[in-house]
Design an enzyme around this catalytic site. Structure first.
Site, PDB file in Angstrom:
ATOM      1  N   TRP A 179       0.955  -1.019  -0.050  1.00 36.31           N
ATOM      2  CA  TRP A 179       0.013  -0.038  -0.113  1.00 36.31           C
ATOM      3  C   TRP A 179       0.797   1.350  -0.002  1.00 36.31           C
ATOM      4  O   TRP A 179       0.750   2.095  -0.777  1.00 36.31           O
ATOM      5  CB  TRP A 179      -0.920  -0.192   1.349  1.00 36.31           C
ATOM      6  CG  TRP A 179      -1.977   0.931   1.347  1.00 36.31           C
ATOM      7  CD1 TRP A 179      -2.610   1.878   0.241  1.00 36.31           C
ATOM      8  CD2 TRP A 179      -2.726   1.600   2.312  1.00 36.31           C
ATOM      9  NE1 TRP A 179      -3.546   2.476   0.666  1.00 36.31           N
ATOM     10  CE2 TRP A 179      -3.469   2.483   2.134  1.00 36.31           C
ATOM     11  CE3 TRP A 179      -2.495   1.238   3.609  1.00 36.31           C
ATOM     12  CZ2 TRP A 179      -4.394   2.989   3.020  1.00 36.31           C
ATOM     13  CZ3 TRP A 179      -3.266   2.064   4.744  1.00 36.31           C
ATOM     14  CH2 TRP A 179      -4.242   2.938   4.080  1.00 36.31           C
ATOM     15  N   HIS A 234      13.236  -3.729   4.269  1.00 36.68           N
ATOM     16  CA  HIS A 234      12.795  -3.999   5.718  1.00 36.68           C
ATOM     17  C   HIS A 234      13.886  -3.938   6.908  1.00 36.68           C
ATOM     18  O   HIS A 234      13.779  -4.168   7.902  1.00 36.68           O
ATOM     19  CB  HIS A 234      12.281  -5.366   5.587  1.00 36.68           C
ATOM     20  CG  HIS A 234      11.143  -5.879   4.899  1.00 36.68           C
ATOM     21  ND1 HIS A 234      10.021  -5.038   4.646  1.00 36.68           N
ATOM     22  CD2 HIS A 234      10.929  -6.774   4.129  1.00 36.68           C
ATOM     23  CE1 HIS A 234       9.233  -5.505   4.163  1.00 36.68           C
ATOM     24  NE2 HIS A 234       9.609  -6.464   3.469  1.00 36.68           N
TER      25      HIS A 234
HETATM   26  P1  A3P Z   1      -3.652  -8.718   5.543  1.00 34.78           P
HETATM   27  O1  A3P Z   1      -2.758  -9.927   5.352  1.00 34.78           O
HETATM   28  O2  A3P Z   1      -4.185  -8.423   6.993  1.00 34.78           O
HETATM   29  O3  A3P Z   1      -4.651  -8.567   4.697  1.00 34.78           O
HETATM   30  P2  A3P Z   1       2.738  -6.005   3.026  1.00 34.78           P
HETATM   31  O4  A3P Z   1       2.420  -5.246   1.666  1.00 34.78           O
HETATM   32  O5  A3P Z   1       3.735  -5.388   3.887  1.00 34.78           O
HETATM   33  O6  A3P Z   1       3.361  -7.335   2.399  1.00 34.78           O
HETATM   34  O7  A3P Z   1       1.377  -6.341   3.855  1.00 34.78           O
HETATM   35  C1  A3P Z   1       0.351  -7.001   3.459  1.00 34.78           C
HETATM   36  C2  A3P Z   1      -0.816  -6.653   4.127  1.00 34.78           C
HETATM   37  O8  A3P Z   1      -1.259  -5.365   3.672  1.00 34.78           O
HETATM   38  C3  A3P Z   1      -1.943  -7.643   3.796  1.00 34.78           C
HETATM   39  O9  A3P Z   1      -2.607  -7.646   4.917  1.00 34.78           O
HETATM   40  C4  A3P Z   1      -2.747  -6.974   2.611  1.00 34.78           C
HETATM   41  O10 A3P Z   1      -3.831  -7.328   2.519  1.00 34.78           O
HETATM   42  C5  A3P Z   1      -2.592  -5.460   2.961  1.00 34.78           C
HETATM   43  N1  A3P Z   1      -2.897  -4.715   1.864  1.00 34.78           N
HETATM   44  C6  A3P Z   1      -2.227  -4.850   0.572  1.00 34.78           C
HETATM   45  N2  A3P Z   1      -2.732  -3.558  -0.267  1.00 34.78           N
HETATM   46  C7  A3P Z   1      -3.321  -2.893   0.475  1.00 34.78           C
HETATM   47  C8  A3P Z   1      -4.084  -1.655   0.397  1.00 34.78           C
HETATM   48  N3  A3P Z   1      -4.044  -1.174  -0.919  1.00 34.78           N
HETATM   49  N4  A3P Z   1      -4.517  -0.948   1.377  1.00 34.78           N
HETATM   50  C9  A3P Z   1      -4.524  -1.722   2.420  1.00 34.78           C
HETATM   51  N5  A3P Z   1      -4.069  -2.687   2.889  1.00 34.78           N
HETATM   52  C10 A3P Z   1      -3.729  -3.288   2.040  1.00 34.78           C
END
Ligand code: A3P
Length: 321
Positions: free
Chosen positions: A72, A133
């Site tokens: 995101w 990270h």
């Molecule tokens: P969940 O598994 O709780 O749904 P990262 O991007 O750091 O790998 O984190 C992934 C998490 O961010 C996942 O959480 C995912 O669904 C969520 N995520 C991905 N895209 C997103 C967006 N556009 N807005 C909000 N959350 C998002």
């Protein structure tokens, strides 16, 4: 012997033999370097990045713990910085056909992952956006010495854990069998998880953001979910590209938020069916995108345990989730 599976240089192989190590998270070998845990291939990249990365004052660095909302943050930052280059968010916008991870590379996963190759990043047009990270302590020196900006996004560790457990289960289960939640939880709470311990990671950036608020902006996933308009504007100010009145009234802020929303991104063909460079299907970066899914996975005891760690490690510093 397992190290032969990885393409490591001599320096890294030698270093690995001296570091504390654990095998967990479904067979992942983790090694503790500068206080944080890395799988061997990432350790190789971290060392190379620390050695070679040269920051520009105009760089933007996105930092997260895995599963705190990296995808995101990448989408939002890319769309924000490139809003004049790609004014039409309904057609021809790179986010419509590319996964955010393709548009904003990770140091450790994309750029420094090849032991024989140091990427030439000088030719990328400014402002360059990278993602990592790494802990604050482990950032390459030039990042700390330059005036480049760091956006740090964190999230309630309970949701980070649940998201991580799903992610690892999805990407590794075919090879390594299922990952019991209790086992993963125990490792996470001890701080043993890729790029963890979570709490120390958060704290490093939190302290730095208090000390130098124009160097590190500290963001929380939950707050951004609740007040996205406000925070996108704050991010724009921090990155010194604030939205003008005219942009606001033309709906530019809303346009970026819609384009980067979970519903929009997760329903794009590219994010449903393709794979990004690091061999993970794009769909696994989009699961629920909500606050509080931990309620559906953790027992009362687990909740109390993880909350008490958070309180013990962060409350004194004025941080809570
Ligand atoms: P969940 O598994 O709780 O749904 P990262 O991007 O750091 O790998 O984190 C992934 C998490 O961010 C996942 O959480 C995912 O669904 C969520 N995520 C991905 N895209 C997103 C967006 N556009 N807005 C909000 N959350 C998002």
């Amino acid at each position: 012997k397992y190290m032969q599976e990885y393409d490591l240089d001599e320096e890294c192989e030698e270093l690995l033999t001296t570091l504390p190590s654990e095998k967990c998270w479904n067979g992942i070998h983790l090694h503790q370097y500068q206080g944080f845990w890395f799988a061997p291939e990432f350790l190789q990249a971290v060392i190379s990045c620390q050695k070679h990365f040269q920051a520009f004052d105009t760089d933007i660095l996105l930092v997260t713990s895995p599963k705190a909302g990296t995808t995101w943050l990448k989408a939002l930052s890319f769309a924000l910085i490139n809003r004049n280059k790609y004014p039409n968010i309904h057609s021809n916008h790179p986010l419509l056909t590319k996964n955010p991870h393709e548009l904003v590379p990770f140091w450790e996963v994309d750029l420094y992952c090849n032991k024989d190759f140091v990427p030439d990043l000088k030719t990328i047009s400014s402002p360059r956006i990278f993602s990592t990270h790494l802990s604050y302590e482990s950032l390459p020196k030039s990042v700390k010495d330059s005036t480049c900006k760091v956006l740090y996004l964190c999230r309630d560790p309970k949701d980070v854990f649940v998201s991580f457990w799903h992610f690892i289960s999805n990407v590794r289960s075919k090879r390594n069998g299922t990952l019991p939640l209790e086992e993963a939880f125990e490792c996470f709470c001890r701080g043993v998880c890729p790029f963890g311990p979570f709490w120390e990671h958060v704290l490093g950036y939190w302290k730095k953001s208090l000390e130098s608020s124009n160097k590190v902006m500290f963001l929380k996933y939950e707050e951004m979910k609740m007040k996205p308009y406000f925070y996108l504007k704050e991010i724009a100010k921090f990155l010194e590209c604030p939205f003008s009145q005219e942009e606001e009234s033309k709906g530019v802020v809303d346009g970026i938020l819609n384009l980067c929303s979970f519903d929009k991104l997760s329903n794009l063909e590219v994010n449903k069916t393709e794979k990004v460079s690091f061999n993970v299907e794009n769909k696994y970066f989009f699961r629920l995108g909500q606050i509080g899914d931990w309620k559906n996975h953790l027992t009362t005891e687990m909740i109390e345990h993880i909350n008490s760690i958070t309180k013990q490690k962060l409350a004194n510093h004025g941080l809570s989730f």
